[in-house]
Design an enzyme around this catalytic site. Structure first.
Site, PDB file in Angstrom:
ATOM      1  N   LYS A 115       0.845  -1.258  -0.213  1.00 21.11           N
ATOM      2  CA  LYS A 115      -0.604  -0.214  -0.041  1.00 21.11           C
ATOM      3  C   LYS A 115       0.945   1.286   0.021  1.00 21.11           C
ATOM      4  O   LYS A 115       0.601   2.236  -0.817  1.00 21.11           O
ATOM      5  CB  LYS A 115      -1.256  -0.100   1.304  1.00 21.11           C
ATOM      6  CG  LYS A 115      -2.376  -0.849   1.299  1.00 21.11           C
ATOM      7  CD  LYS A 115      -3.245  -0.647   1.760  1.00 21.11           C
ATOM      8  CE  LYS A 115      -4.422  -2.130   1.014  1.00 21.11           C
ATOM      9  NZ  LYS A 115      -4.994  -2.865   2.070  1.00 21.11           N
ATOM     10  N   LYS A 197      -4.356 -11.833  -5.472  1.00 28.07           N
ATOM     11  CA  LYS A 197      -5.773 -11.952  -4.542  1.00 28.07           C
ATOM     12  C   LYS A 197      -7.082 -11.083  -4.825  1.00 28.07           C
ATOM     13  O   LYS A 197      -7.087 -10.349  -5.592  1.00 28.07           O
ATOM     14  CB  LYS A 197      -5.568 -11.849  -3.660  1.00 28.07           C
ATOM     15  CG  LYS A 197      -6.394 -11.575  -2.350  1.00 28.07           C
ATOM     16  CD  LYS A 197      -5.832 -11.033  -1.197  1.00 28.07           C
ATOM     17  CE  LYS A 197      -6.173  -9.674  -1.479  1.00 28.07           C
ATOM     18  NZ  LYS A 197      -6.572  -9.195   0.307  1.00 28.07           N
ATOM     19  N   LYS A 200     -12.032  -7.620  -2.381  1.00 26.61           N
ATOM     20  CA  LYS A 200     -13.332  -5.903  -2.709  1.00 26.61           C
ATOM     21  C   LYS A 200     -12.536  -4.589  -3.170  1.00 26.61           C
ATOM     22  O   LYS A 200     -13.430  -3.936  -3.487  1.00 26.61           O
ATOM     23  CB  LYS A 200     -13.848  -5.837  -1.776  1.00 26.61           C
ATOM     24  CG  LYS A 200     -13.400  -6.286  -0.224  1.00 26.61           C
ATOM     25  CD  LYS A 200     -13.924  -6.536   0.742  1.00 26.61           C
ATOM     26  CE  LYS A 200     -12.863  -5.914   2.560  1.00 26.61           C
ATOM     27  NZ  LYS A 200     -12.922  -7.099   3.400  1.00 26.61           N
TER      28      LYS A 200
HETATM   29  P1  TYM Z   1     -10.273  -8.335   5.518  1.00 29.83           P
HETATM   30  O1  TYM Z   1     -11.443  -7.868   5.580  1.00 29.83           O
HETATM   31  O2  TYM Z   1      -9.675  -8.754   3.675  1.00 29.83           O
HETATM   32  O3  TYM Z   1     -10.441 -10.168   4.926  1.00 29.83           O
HETATM   33  C1  TYM Z   1     -11.610 -10.638   5.513  1.00 29.83           C
HETATM   34  C2  TYM Z   1     -11.310 -12.355   5.306  1.00 29.83           C
HETATM   35  O4  TYM Z   1     -11.531 -12.869   4.444  1.00 29.83           O
HETATM   36  C3  TYM Z   1     -10.187 -13.213   3.712  1.00 29.83           C
HETATM   37  N1  TYM Z   1      -9.908 -13.583   2.636  1.00 29.83           N
HETATM   38  C4  TYM Z   1      -9.453 -13.842   1.390  1.00 29.83           C
HETATM   39  N2  TYM Z   1      -9.021 -15.848   1.543  1.00 29.83           N
HETATM   40  C5  TYM Z   1      -9.126 -16.324   0.470  1.00 29.83           C
HETATM   41  N3  TYM Z   1      -8.880 -15.648  -0.607  1.00 29.83           N
HETATM   42  C6  TYM Z   1      -9.166 -14.203  -1.320  1.00 29.83           C
HETATM   43  N4  TYM Z   1      -9.221 -14.116  -1.722  1.00 29.83           N
HETATM   44  C7  TYM Z   1      -9.083 -13.568   0.389  1.00 29.83           C
HETATM   45  N5  TYM Z   1      -9.572 -11.893   0.700  1.00 29.83           N
HETATM   46  C8  TYM Z   1      -9.869 -12.333   1.764  1.00 29.83           C
HETATM   47  C9  TYM Z   1      -9.355 -12.611   4.954  1.00 29.83           C
HETATM   48  O5  TYM Z   1      -8.028 -13.524   4.884  1.00 29.83           O
HETATM   49  C10 TYM Z   1     -10.156 -12.943   5.735  1.00 29.83           C
HETATM   50  O6  TYM Z   1      -9.758 -13.766   6.719  1.00 29.83           O
HETATM   51  N6  TYM Z   1      -7.765  -7.210   9.435  1.00 29.83           N
HETATM   52  C11 TYM Z   1      -8.791  -8.206   9.130  1.00 29.83           C
HETATM   53  C12 TYM Z   1      -9.729  -8.466   9.871  1.00 29.83           C
HETATM   54  C13 TYM Z   1      -9.326  -8.496  11.115  1.00 29.83           C
HETATM   55  C14 TYM Z   1      -9.174 -10.095  11.216  1.00 29.83           C
HETATM   56  C15 TYM Z   1      -9.367  -9.847  12.823  1.00 29.83           C
HETATM   57  C16 TYM Z   1      -9.310 -10.924  11.017  1.00 29.83           C
HETATM   58  C17 TYM Z   1      -9.825  -7.786  11.707  1.00 29.83           C
HETATM   59  N7  TYM Z   1      -9.570  -8.361  12.285  1.00 29.83           N
HETATM   60  C18 TYM Z   1      -8.969 -10.564  14.189  1.00 29.83           C
HETATM   61  C19 TYM Z   1      -8.547 -12.053  11.766  1.00 29.83           C
HETATM   62  C20 TYM Z   1      -8.695 -11.910  13.691  1.00 29.83           C
HETATM   63  C21 TYM Z   1      -9.146  -8.199   7.517  1.00 29.83           C
HETATM   64  O7  TYM Z   1      -8.605  -7.050   6.644  1.00 29.83           O
HETATM   65  O8  TYM Z   1      -9.634  -8.940   6.719  1.00 29.83           O
END
Ligand code: TYM
Length: 332
Positions: A115, A197, A200
């Site tokens: 980023k 990847k 969104k």
């Molecule tokens: P975020 O919101 O970017 O994504 C949420 C979850 O989706 C998974 N993910 C994917 N898995 C497989 N293939 C993909 N293309 C893909 N895109 C997203 C992410 O690995 C994630 O599990 N910081 C985190 C959210 C968060 C969190 C936490 C997670 C906040 N606090 C505590 C675990 C524990 C985030 O930005 O995920």
């Protein structure tokens, strides 16, 4: 029996409409794990504001994600579902842990490095600090397991380091969590550029499937998936587009990639694409119907997130008080 269950924590940030990657990489596993664990699933709204959000969209997406959790099969009676900002301990713990975190370790996070290449000097400080907030989320609940996609693995390793450091500096306070990463769905790739990847925040909507995409849109996007000129269905790094389609099918159907490849002997990509599209539609259609039902029942959702916040506040505050005391802050 309840008390002896191990603890799960995970969350998704409402920074964009959720994709098939979020569903297969995270939510589908939560559904599978919910009976064996005491689970806390939050909508990570404080994480979403690391980049500018339109307030109206943020509110809409926050409730939509809660509805997606429930509609995908997460039982709100058995699990604690809540909105992160409703539990102020996350922000407070985050400051306490910021004070024992290093610029060096945060600067090494690949998501931050990617980023900062994009934003340069004007990258938000929230994006730099956000892995500490994520560590607080996890450590406050003494989570044993954190089911996430592989892109979050490095952040989870940091949470372990931060937790261990605090335990060593003061005295054992936190459980050190393990990541739980799915096999086929660890990283669902972009349909237009399978080296990236599925995300969104991607600009080209043909690269991702949204959980709320209508049936015809799903068919069209899958039929336009970028593949290769080899023409044989193999599970190989040399065919990343096809590999991604196999991973999607494998994760939805619970069949190994090897067995899927066997089913396509003598068949081409169009058959594979057709089956992948139908599998996604069969999986998502009933979920979409439920999501729409729930979104029209705001009182029900409010009831869930209020009850969830009550339980989460209780647990998180207990850990926060311990942290404050150990650091030397005077109890209130
Ligand atoms: P975020 O919101 O970017 O994504 C949420 C979850 O989706 C998974 N993910 C994917 N898995 C497989 N293939 C993909 N293309 C893909 N895109 C997203 C992410 O690995 C994630 O599990 N910081 C985190 C959210 C968060 C969190 C936490 C997670 C906040 N606090 C505590 C675990 C524990 C985030 O930005 O995920």
């Amino acid at each position: 029996m309840e008390d002896t269950k191990k603890i799960i924590f995970s969350g998704i940030k409402p920074s964009g409409d959720l994709t098939l990657g979020n569903y297969l990489g995270a939510i589908k596993n939560w559904v599978k794990l919910q009976d064996q664990y005491d689970c806390y699933f939050c909508v990570a709204d404080l994480h979403a504001i690391t980049v500018r959000q339109d307030p109206k969209d943020l509110r809409r997406r926050t409730l939509e994600i809660l509805s997606i959790y429930i509609s995908s099969g997460i039982d709100p009676e058995k699990n604690t579902l809540f909105i992160q900002s409703h539990v102020p301990a996350h922000s407070e713990a985050s400051w306490l842990l910021t004070c024992s975190s290093y610029m060096g370790e945060l600067g090494r996070m690949t998501q931050f490095k990617d980023k900062s290449q994009k934003y340069g000097e004007s990258i938000g400080a929230g994006l730099f600090n956000y892995p500490i907030l994520m560590s607080s989320d996890i450590l406050l609940y003494n989570a044993d397991l954190v089911p996430v996609g592989i892109d979050q693995k490095q952040h989870l390793e940091l949470a372990r380091d931060i937790g261990e450091r605090f335990n060593n500096l003061y005295s054992p306070t936190f459980t050190i969590p393990d990541a739980y990463i799915p096999t086929s769905a660890a990283k669902i790739m972009d349909l237009q550029d399978p080296t990236k990847k599925m995300s969104k925040s991607e600009d080209n909507p043909n690269g991702y499937i949204l959980i709320m995409d209508p049936v015809e849109v799903i068919r069209k996007k899958i039929s336009r998936t970028v593949t290769d000129s080899i023409g044989i269905v193999n599970y190989s790094d040399d065919q990343p587009g096809v590999k991604n389609l196999i991973n999607i099918l494998s994760s939805i159907k619970g069949i190994s990639p090897k067995d899927i490849v066997k089913n396509y002997e003598g068949l081409g990509y169009s058959e594979l694409k057709k089956d992948v599209a139908e599998a996604i539609i069969t999986e998502l259609s009933p979920i979409q119907t439920k999501i729409n039902e729930l979104l029209s029942n705001k009182t029900y959702l409010e009831d869930i997130y209020k009850k969830g916040a009550e339980k989460a506040n209780y647990v998180a505050n207990k850990t926060l008080r311990k942290m404050q005391k150990k650091i030397g802050l005077i109890p209130r």
